[in-house]
Design a protein around this motif. Structure first.
Motif, PDB file in Angstrom:
ATOM      1  N   LEU A 191       1.039  -1.381  -0.166  1.00  0.00           N
ATOM      2  CA  LEU A 191      -0.007  -0.133   0.260  1.00  0.00           C
ATOM      3  C   LEU A 191       0.522   1.196   0.310  1.00  0.00           C
ATOM      4  CD1 LEU A 191      -2.536  -0.808   2.702  1.00  0.00           C
ATOM      5  CD2 LEU A 191      -3.139  -0.402   0.076  1.00  0.00           C
ATOM      6  N   LEU A 192       2.262   0.909   0.363  1.00  0.00           N
ATOM      7  CA  LEU A 192       3.344   1.881   0.635  1.00  0.00           C
ATOM      8  C   LEU A 192       3.919   2.497  -0.759  1.00  0.00           C
ATOM      9  CD1 LEU A 192       4.065   4.533   2.650  1.00  0.00           C
ATOM     10  CD2 LEU A 192       6.255   2.748   2.911  1.00  0.00           C
ATOM     11  N   GLU A 193       4.079   1.205  -1.341  1.00  0.00           N
ATOM     12  CA  GLU A 193       4.303   1.106  -2.808  1.00  0.00           C
ATOM     13  C   GLU A 193       3.362   1.953  -4.081  1.00  0.00           C
ATOM     14  OE1 GLU A 193       7.625   1.721  -5.183  1.00  0.00           O
ATOM     15  OE2 GLU A 193       7.059   1.657  -3.289  1.00  0.00           O
ATOM     16  N   LEU A 194       2.469   1.653  -3.496  1.00  0.00           N
ATOM     17  CA  LEU A 194       1.217   1.755  -4.185  1.00  0.00           C
ATOM     18  C   LEU A 194       0.791   3.664  -4.193  1.00  0.00           C
ATOM     19  CD1 LEU A 194      -1.726   1.640  -5.918  1.00  0.00           C
ATOM     20  CD2 LEU A 194      -2.843   0.890  -4.479  1.00  0.00           C
ATOM     21  N   THR A 195       0.906   3.903  -2.695  1.00  0.00           N
ATOM     22  CA  THR A 195       0.756   5.694  -2.893  1.00  0.00           C
ATOM     23  C   THR A 195       1.224   6.409  -3.259  1.00  0.00           C
ATOM     24  OG1 THR A 195      -0.434   4.953  -0.185  1.00  0.00           O
ATOM     25  CG2 THR A 195       0.263   7.290  -0.394  1.00  0.00           C
ATOM     26  N   ARG A 196       2.682   5.881  -3.131  1.00  0.00           N
ATOM     27  CA  ARG A 196       3.978   6.821  -3.640  1.00  0.00           C
ATOM     28  C   ARG A 196       3.501   6.930  -5.306  1.00  0.00           C
ATOM     29  NH1 ARG A 196       8.922   3.452   0.237  1.00  0.00           N
ATOM     30  NH2 ARG A 196       8.825   5.087   1.505  1.00  0.00           N
ATOM     31  N   ALA A 201       2.048   9.839  -9.357  1.00  0.00           N
ATOM     32  CA  ALA A 201       0.704  10.660 -10.809  1.00  0.00           C
ATOM     33  C   ALA A 201       0.391  11.815 -10.726  1.00  0.00           C
ATOM     34  CB  ALA A 201       0.092   9.219 -10.602  1.00  0.00           C
ATOM     35  N   PHE A 202      -0.722  11.709  -9.395  1.00  0.00           N
ATOM     36  CA  PHE A 202      -1.017  13.231  -9.273  1.00  0.00           C
ATOM     37  C   PHE A 202      -0.230  13.845  -9.224  1.00  0.00           C
ATOM     38  CE2 PHE A 202      -4.645  11.196  -6.302  1.00  0.00           C
ATOM     39  CZ  PHE A 202      -5.225  11.150  -7.116  1.00  0.00           C
ATOM     40  N   GLU A 203       0.713  14.355  -8.657  1.00  0.00           N
ATOM     41  CA  GLU A 203       2.120  15.411  -8.493  1.00  0.00           C
ATOM     42  C   GLU A 203       2.028  15.729 -10.154  1.00  0.00           C
ATOM     43  OE1 GLU A 203       4.470  15.172  -5.042  1.00  0.00           O
ATOM     44  OE2 GLU A 203       5.553  14.673  -6.295  1.00  0.00           O
ATOM     45  N   GLU A 204       2.319  14.805 -10.681  1.00  0.00           N
ATOM     46  CA  GLU A 204       2.295  15.083 -13.034  1.00  0.00           C
ATOM     47  C   GLU A 204       1.264  15.460 -13.548  1.00  0.00           C
ATOM     48  OE1 GLU A 204       3.391  11.631 -13.964  1.00  0.00           O
ATOM     49  OE2 GLU A 204       5.719  11.519 -13.353  1.00  0.00           O
ATOM     50  N   LEU A 223      -7.670  23.093 -10.497  1.00  0.00           N
ATOM     51  CA  LEU A 223      -6.990  23.666 -10.248  1.00  0.00           C
ATOM     52  C   LEU A 223      -6.432  22.917  -8.353  1.00  0.00           C
ATOM     53  CD1 LEU A 223      -3.817  24.248 -10.675  1.00  0.00           C
ATOM     54  CD2 LEU A 223      -4.424  26.072  -9.586  1.00  0.00           C
ATOM     55  N   SER A 224      -7.398  23.350  -8.079  1.00  0.00           N
ATOM     56  CA  SER A 224      -7.846  23.687  -6.444  1.00  0.00           C
ATOM     57  C   SER A 224      -8.093  21.941  -6.576  1.00  0.00           C
ATOM     58  CB  SER A 224      -9.067  24.677  -6.191  1.00  0.00           C
ATOM     59  OG  SER A 224      -9.076  24.155  -4.452  1.00  0.00           O
ATOM     60  N   GLN A 225      -8.592  21.690  -6.727  1.00  0.00           N
ATOM     61  CA  GLN A 225      -9.035  20.007  -6.961  1.00  0.00           C
ATOM     62  C   GLN A 225      -7.865  18.340  -7.308  1.00  0.00           C
ATOM     63  OE1 GLN A 225     -12.706  19.227  -9.759  1.00  0.00           O
ATOM     64  NE2 GLN A 225     -14.015  19.267  -8.071  1.00  0.00           N
ATOM     65  N   ALA A 226      -7.002  19.669  -8.083  1.00  0.00           N
ATOM     66  CA  ALA A 226      -5.874  18.556  -8.322  1.00  0.00           C
ATOM     67  C   ALA A 226      -4.409  18.649  -7.270  1.00  0.00           C
ATOM     68  CB  ALA A 226      -5.247  18.900 -10.011  1.00  0.00           C
ATOM     69  N   ALA A 434     -11.795   9.296 -12.184  1.00  0.00           N
ATOM     70  CA  ALA A 434     -10.913   8.023 -11.947  1.00  0.00           C
ATOM     71  C   ALA A 434      -9.518   8.168 -12.042  1.00  0.00           C
ATOM     72  CB  ALA A 434     -10.893   8.320 -14.019  1.00  0.00           C
ATOM     73  N   GLN A 435      -8.986   8.958 -11.432  1.00  0.00           N
ATOM     74  CA  GLN A 435      -7.541   8.403 -11.053  1.00  0.00           C
ATOM     75  C   GLN A 435      -7.776   7.769  -9.553  1.00  0.00           C
ATOM     76  OE1 GLN A 435      -6.019  12.403 -10.727  1.00  0.00           O
ATOM     77  NE2 GLN A 435      -4.437  11.741 -12.654  1.00  0.00           N
ATOM     78  N   ARG A 436      -8.404   8.557  -8.494  1.00  0.00           N
ATOM     79  CA  ARG A 436      -9.037   8.052  -7.571  1.00  0.00           C
ATOM     80  C   ARG A 436      -9.587   7.324  -7.401  1.00  0.00           C
ATOM     81  NH1 ARG A 436     -11.734  14.196  -5.759  1.00  0.00           N
ATOM     82  NH2 ARG A 436      -9.892  15.172  -5.426  1.00  0.00           N
ATOM     83  N   GLN A 437     -10.710   6.685  -8.201  1.00  0.00           N
ATOM     84  CA  GLN A 437     -11.816   5.822  -7.535  1.00  0.00           C
ATOM     85  C   GLN A 437     -10.218   4.054  -7.917  1.00  0.00           C
ATOM     86  OE1 GLN A 437     -15.180   4.550 -10.403  1.00  0.00           O
ATOM     87  NE2 GLN A 437     -15.701   6.556 -10.367  1.00  0.00           N
ATOM     88  N   LEU A 438      -8.953   3.854  -9.136  1.00  0.00           N
ATOM     89  CA  LEU A 438      -8.484   3.498  -9.783  1.00  0.00           C
ATOM     90  C   LEU A 438      -6.783   3.244  -7.902  1.00  0.00           C
ATOM     91  CD1 LEU A 438      -6.910   1.571 -11.610  1.00  0.00           C
ATOM     92  CD2 LEU A 438      -5.647   3.884 -12.570  1.00  0.00           C
ATOM     93  N   PHE A 439      -6.460   4.603  -7.627  1.00  0.00           N
ATOM     94  CA  PHE A 439      -6.241   4.547  -5.933  1.00  0.00           C
ATOM     95  C   PHE A 439      -7.109   3.354  -5.113  1.00  0.00           C
ATOM     96  CE2 PHE A 439      -4.408   6.856  -2.484  1.00  0.00           C
ATOM     97  CZ  PHE A 439      -3.528   6.212  -2.130  1.00  0.00           C
TER      98      PHE A 439
END
Length: 477
Positions: A191-196, A201-204, A223-226, A434-439
């Motif tokens: 889970l730690l590796e997945l979070t990293r 991906a979120f930072e990019e 921008l605020s949501q990102a 979609a990113q949040r759901q995938l995470f």
């Protein structure tokens, strides 16, 4: 004299075979003859080709790192060490109680020199006298005609055997605890590796959104949501860093020492970490679960105590006898004619004790009834544990398959959302969702896999896995 003592000892040994212990009959198991059936159990409840007790932990755990950790724990864990010492302590108590069946032979020597003044002497003159003796014999040896001592010895033996089974339970629990702690550690690391990876991906994505915002393509809301997605991932990162450290500490505590420096690389969570465990039949638990064997030995101990309480109603016969030599002068201690002997049997018959013996017998019988109820309750709890874990094994597999299918669907959704966002068809909000759901789905898949593996470990434990020999190394009395 020696022939008389020998004959008496032989007669006492023959008569001591009498026992007032009630005949023991194992209570019927208050559970069904087979495991529950239904959709939640699948075909797992009917499997019985190989008993879990025959599947040693080195066979059950396929991960080489986990195998080494279990071995280290078995060598260093303090709870297991205390359990082993308790076994030796009860073994010593049994030996002490068993020793009462045989006479204690001792050699004694004594010497006395005494001066009497003239006014106390029968001759009217002061005199000095002496007495010396050397004897060999037994003192207050209870002849166990009615089996009281033998019943107490049997009780001590059964208590020792119960403690031995308690130590086995401790070992099985320790093996399962180490396995669960290791799997939790591995899952939190995943889970730690997945979070990293997700944070990266979120930072990019945030940097891309920032550039779009700077040129006026994206609004401040996107921008605020990102930015909130990045912050949320950082919160999860700190959480899993903490959990991984705590998992390592918990594992170290179970091991009783530090993690081995030569610990091999462990298998991935999605690998085949565990061997399949057949369930067997409910009746098999009575022969292989140490806690059930422990409860039965305690029941036998209570049964033996009834024999001791019954024997207390009968006469108690003890014997003191010795032979040796005595003389008024030390130099004449072993002269001819200085031989001496003593034969002193004693019998004590209870006549009036205000109901004490009857109350002791009632108490012993009530304790036996209590042990029967506790034994039956232990069987019921064991049956429930296995049935629950059989249901967990089947349903967790189904849940894991469904979660994998959900992951594939979510990955497809994310790929489509990303392409539509790149081509300007959808807004960034769709991609962020979609990113949040995938995470979240990936997190849940790891959590479900951990739960499924833990349920297999708990099933192995509930079936009494880890011990192929349920016999005892107890001394024979």
């Amino acid at each position: 004299m020696r022939q008389s003592l020998l004959s008496l000892a032989v007669a006492a040994a023959l008569l001591s075979g009498c026992s007032l212990i009630p005949d023991y009959e194992r209570p019927d198991a208050p559970v069904a003859a087979d495991w529950p059936q239904g959709e939640a159990y699948g075909s797992a409840a009917s499997e019985g080709i190989r008993a879990a007790a025959d599947l040693q932990w080195r066979e059950f755990f396929r991960d080489p790192a986990l195998q080494q950790l279990v071995q280290v724990a078995l060598e260093n864990n303090r709870d297991l060490r205390v359990a082993a010492l308790n076994v030796e302590a009860y073994r010593a108590l049994y030996r002490i109680q068993r020793a009462d069946l045989l006479p204690s032979v001792s050699a004694d020597g004594a010497g006395t020199r005494q001066r009497l003044p003239a006014d106390l002497s029968q001759t009217g003159e002061a005199r000095t006298s002496g007495q010396y003796s050397a004897t060999l014999g037994v003192n207050a040896w209870e002849l166990d005609f009615f089996g009281r001592i033998r019943s107490l010895s049997e009780q001590a033996l059964q208590q020792y055997l119960a403690t031995e089974q308690a130590a086995r339970s401790t070992q099985i629990s320790l093996v399962a605890s180490v396995a669960n702690a290791y799997l939790q550690w591995q899952a939190d690391q995943a889970l730690l590796e997945l979070t990293r990876d997700t944070l990266k991906a979120f930072e990019e994505s945030y940097q891309l959104t920032q550039r779009s915002f700077d040129v006026g393509v994206t609004d401040a809301l996107a921008l605020s949501q990102a930015r909130s997605a990045v912050d949320s991932a950082r919160v999860s990162l700190a959480q899993y860093q903490r959990l991984v450290a705590q998992d390592r500490n918990a594992l170290t505590q179970l091991l009783g020492t530090g993690l081995p420096a030569d610990l091999p690389q462990g298998l991935a969570l999605n690998a085949e970490l565990l061997e399949q465990v057949p369930a067997g039949l409910p009746a098999d638990l009575l022969q292989r679960r140490p806690d059930l064997l422990q409860a039965e030995y305690q029941l036998k101990a209570a049964n033996a105590n009834i024999g001791a309480a019954r024997a207390a109603f009968f006469p108690s016969i003890s014997l003191t006898a010795n032979a040796g030599t005595a003389s008024s002068q030390l130099s004449g201690l072993f002269d001819s004619g200085s031989g001496t002997w003593l034969f002193q049997p004693q019998i004590s018959l209870p006549i009036f004790n205000a109901g004490r013996l009857r109350a002791n017998l009632d108490y012993a019988e009530l304790q036996s009834d209590i042990q029967v109820a506790q034994y039956e309750k232990t069987i019921q709890v064991a049956f429930q544990e296995v049935a629950d874990r059989l249901a967990a094994r089947t349903t967790y597999r189904q849940q894991l398959d469904a979660q994998r299918a959900l992951l594939e669907t979510t990955e497809t959704y994310y790929d489509l959302a990303e392409r539509r966002y790149r081509t300007g068809v959808d807004s960034y909000l769709t991609l962020l969702d979609a990113q949040r759901q995938l995470f979240s789905v990936r997190q849940q898949l790891i959590t479900d896999r951990l739960a499924q593996l833990s349920s297999e470990v708990e099933l192995y434990k509930a079936l009494g896995g880890g011990w192929s020999n349920t016999g005892s190394n107890a001394p024979q009395g």
